[in-house]
Design a protein around this motif. Structure first.
Motif, PDB file in Angstrom:
ATOM      1  N   GLN A 221      19.997  22.213  -2.570  1.00 26.96           N
ATOM      2  CA  GLN A 221      18.873  21.962  -1.675  1.00 26.96           C
ATOM      3  C   GLN A 221      18.909  20.536  -1.140  1.00 26.96           C
ATOM      4  O   GLN A 221      18.596  20.287   0.036  1.00 26.96           O
ATOM      5  CB  GLN A 221      17.546  22.217  -2.401  1.00 26.96           C
ATOM      6  CG  GLN A 221      16.311  22.001  -1.528  1.00 26.96           C
ATOM      7  CD  GLN A 221      16.319  22.840  -0.269  1.00 26.96           C
ATOM      8  OE1 GLN A 221      16.708  24.014  -0.297  1.00 26.96           O
ATOM      9  NE2 GLN A 221      15.906  22.251   0.852  1.00 26.96           N
ATOM     10  N   THR A 222      19.310  19.577  -1.981  1.00 29.39           N
ATOM     11  CA  THR A 222      19.455  18.197  -1.517  1.00 29.39           C
ATOM     12  C   THR A 222      20.513  18.107  -0.427  1.00 29.39           C
ATOM     13  O   THR A 222      20.339  17.398   0.577  1.00 29.39           O
ATOM     14  CB  THR A 222      19.818  17.275  -2.692  1.00 29.39           C
ATOM     15  OG1 THR A 222      18.790  17.343  -3.683  1.00 29.39           O
ATOM     16  CG2 THR A 222      19.976  15.834  -2.235  1.00 29.39           C
TER      17      THR A 222
ATOM     18  N   THR B 225      22.278  13.542  -7.774  1.00 27.90           N
ATOM     19  CA  THR B 225      22.207  14.913  -8.288  1.00 27.90           C
ATOM     20  C   THR B 225      23.460  15.203  -9.112  1.00 27.90           C
ATOM     21  O   THR B 225      24.337  14.350  -9.272  1.00 27.90           O
ATOM     22  CB  THR B 225      22.136  15.931  -7.143  1.00 27.90           C
ATOM     23  OG1 THR B 225      23.420  16.031  -6.493  1.00 27.90           O
ATOM     24  CG2 THR B 225      21.091  15.537  -6.114  1.00 27.90           C
TER      25      THR B 225
ATOM     26  N   HIS C  18      18.805  25.892 -12.224  1.00 21.47           N
ATOM     27  CA  HIS C  18      17.906  25.015 -11.477  1.00 21.47           C
ATOM     28  C   HIS C  18      18.563  23.705 -11.066  1.00 21.47           C
ATOM     29  O   HIS C  18      18.394  23.260  -9.924  1.00 21.47           O
ATOM     30  CB  HIS C  18      16.658  24.725 -12.325  1.00 21.47           C
ATOM     31  CG  HIS C  18      15.740  23.717 -11.699  1.00 21.47           C
ATOM     32  ND1 HIS C  18      14.981  23.996 -10.577  1.00 21.47           N
ATOM     33  CD2 HIS C  18      15.483  22.414 -12.019  1.00 21.47           C
ATOM     34  CE1 HIS C  18      14.296  22.920 -10.238  1.00 21.47           C
ATOM     35  NE2 HIS C  18      14.566  21.952 -11.095  1.00 21.47           N
TER      36      HIS C  18
ATOM     37  N   SER D 255      17.137  31.215  -9.592  1.00 25.20           N
ATOM     38  CA  SER D 255      17.639  30.110  -8.792  1.00 25.20           C
ATOM     39  C   SER D 255      19.134  30.267  -8.542  1.00 25.20           C
ATOM     40  O   SER D 255      19.880  30.641  -9.448  1.00 25.20           O
ATOM     41  CB  SER D 255      17.385  28.779  -9.500  1.00 25.20           C
ATOM     42  OG  SER D 255      16.010  28.535  -9.643  1.00 25.20           O
TER      43      SER D 255
ATOM     44  N   VAL E  25      19.046  22.318  -7.251  1.00 28.99           N
ATOM     45  CA  VAL E  25      18.532  21.050  -6.733  1.00 28.99           C
ATOM     46  C   VAL E  25      19.617  20.340  -5.923  1.00 28.99           C
ATOM     47  O   VAL E  25      19.353  19.796  -4.842  1.00 28.99           O
ATOM     48  CB  VAL E  25      18.036  20.150  -7.883  1.00 28.99           C
ATOM     49  CG1 VAL E  25      17.769  18.730  -7.389  1.00 28.99           C
ATOM     50  CG2 VAL E  25      16.771  20.735  -8.501  1.00 28.99           C
TER      51      VAL E  25
END
Length: 330
Positions: free
Chosen positions: A185-186, A213, A178, A152, A182
């Protein structure tokens, strides 16, 4: 999950990359003939990396400007070629990375670009489209690479085109792994909700939305003929660069989603021959266009891959995005 870079260290890399290229070609709707041609060209490029390259790596993915296009990025650290044009001739053999088969690769690919410096290395980027599909505009590109051997990547980017303008996002999720991925990607998902707004409004939307996040450093740039509008929050570097040098763009201190003063956007001139470069702190900001002869005449993908090779750190996630101003044409 970011597309995986494959180390071109032994012949098994050829089969792995070929299989991925065939999978992407079939998903993009290539017919059997075009899929086979793509597989041949990809195999030849990776095979040459395995045979001749120093620290060769390769990435095959959907093109970031055109998902129905298959793109291959091949990077190495030597030995490089003094005469790229000569290497493009069929039958010419060299101890350089591309060697035999480069002429065939050039004919099969829908488009390609190469930058090579003897003793430094070679970057080859090529793309493949179905026979009836227009190619990407080659106005913008982006690359990520995770820290060490992680899968990732906590850095991410997005590219959106609207007429003669191109709007890009870069997000460096706080930390790595990870949880950082996240956040990145958000940020991409939030960016896609408000593409038509001004960069400062996009950044404000990201700042609000990333509060669930870990957050991160974020920059948004809208590049159009002659100018760029830039809004950044956190430790993201932005530059207007050409063969002679570069000008920095201002990113304000803070963490998107958690800390930040009043946000601002800034305007900078972008000559037609310049490239807008955004990168995370996974690349050192000490790179110098003057030490990379000929690079800033190449396509955005080749520029991005070369900067990642020359300035990227293996001790952090890395991301670089490159954009050329449009000319009002395609």
């Amino acid at each position: 999950m970011s597309p995986a870079w494959v180390r071109a260290e032994d012949p098994s890399a050829v089969g792995a990359v070929r299989r991925r290229a065939v999978e992407l070609a079939e998903l993009a709707g290539f017919d059997a003939t075009r899929t086979g041609q793509t597989a041949v060209a990809v195999s030849e490029a990776v095979s040459n990396l395995v045979k001749h390259a120093v620290e060769g790596v390769v990435l095959v993915r959907p093109h970031p400007e055109a998902p129905a296009t298959v793109e291959l990025v091949a990077v190495d650290k030597g030995p490089g070629m003094a005469d790229v044009a000569r290497a493009l001739r069929d039958g010419y053999s060299t101890s350089g990375t591309l060697g035999i088969g480069m002429g065939a690769i050039a004919r099969i690919a829908s488009g390609y670009d190469v930058h090579s410096v003897p003793g430094t290395g070679t970057v080859l980027v090529m793309h493949f489209t179905a026979d009836d599909t227009p190619g990407p505009p080659l106005r913008a590109s982006g690359l990520t690479r995770p820290i060490g051997d992680e899968v990732s990547c906590g850095d991410g980017f997005a590219i959106a085109r609207n007429g003669e303008s191109t709007t890009v996002l870069l997000c460096d999720g706080l930390g790595h792994g990870h949880i950082a991925a996240v956040a990145a990607q958000t940020a991409v998902e939030l960016f896609e909700q408000v593409l038509e707004q001004e960069p400062i409004s996009i950044l404000e939307h990201l700042h609000r939305g990333l509060n669930r996040t870990r957050g991160g450093a974020v920059a948004v740039a809208r590049v159009r003929p002659g100018a760029v509008t830039f809004a950044g929050l956190g430790n993201v570097s932005g530059w207007v660069a050409d063969a002679e040098g570069r000008q920095g763009m201002v990113s304000l201190p803070g963490i998107a989603g958690h800390q930040g003063r009043t946000l601002r956007q800034f305007e900078y001139q972008v000559p037609s021959y310049a490239t807008v470069v955004l990168h995370s702190d996974g690349l050192t900001d000490r790179w110098d266009p003057g030490s990379m002869p000929g690079l800033f005449a190449r396509t955005p993908a080749v520029i991005a891959a070369t900067l990642l090779r020359e300035a990227g750190s293996r001790r952090d996630d890395a991301c670089v995005v490159t954009v050329r101003p449009g000319d009002g044409g395609n």
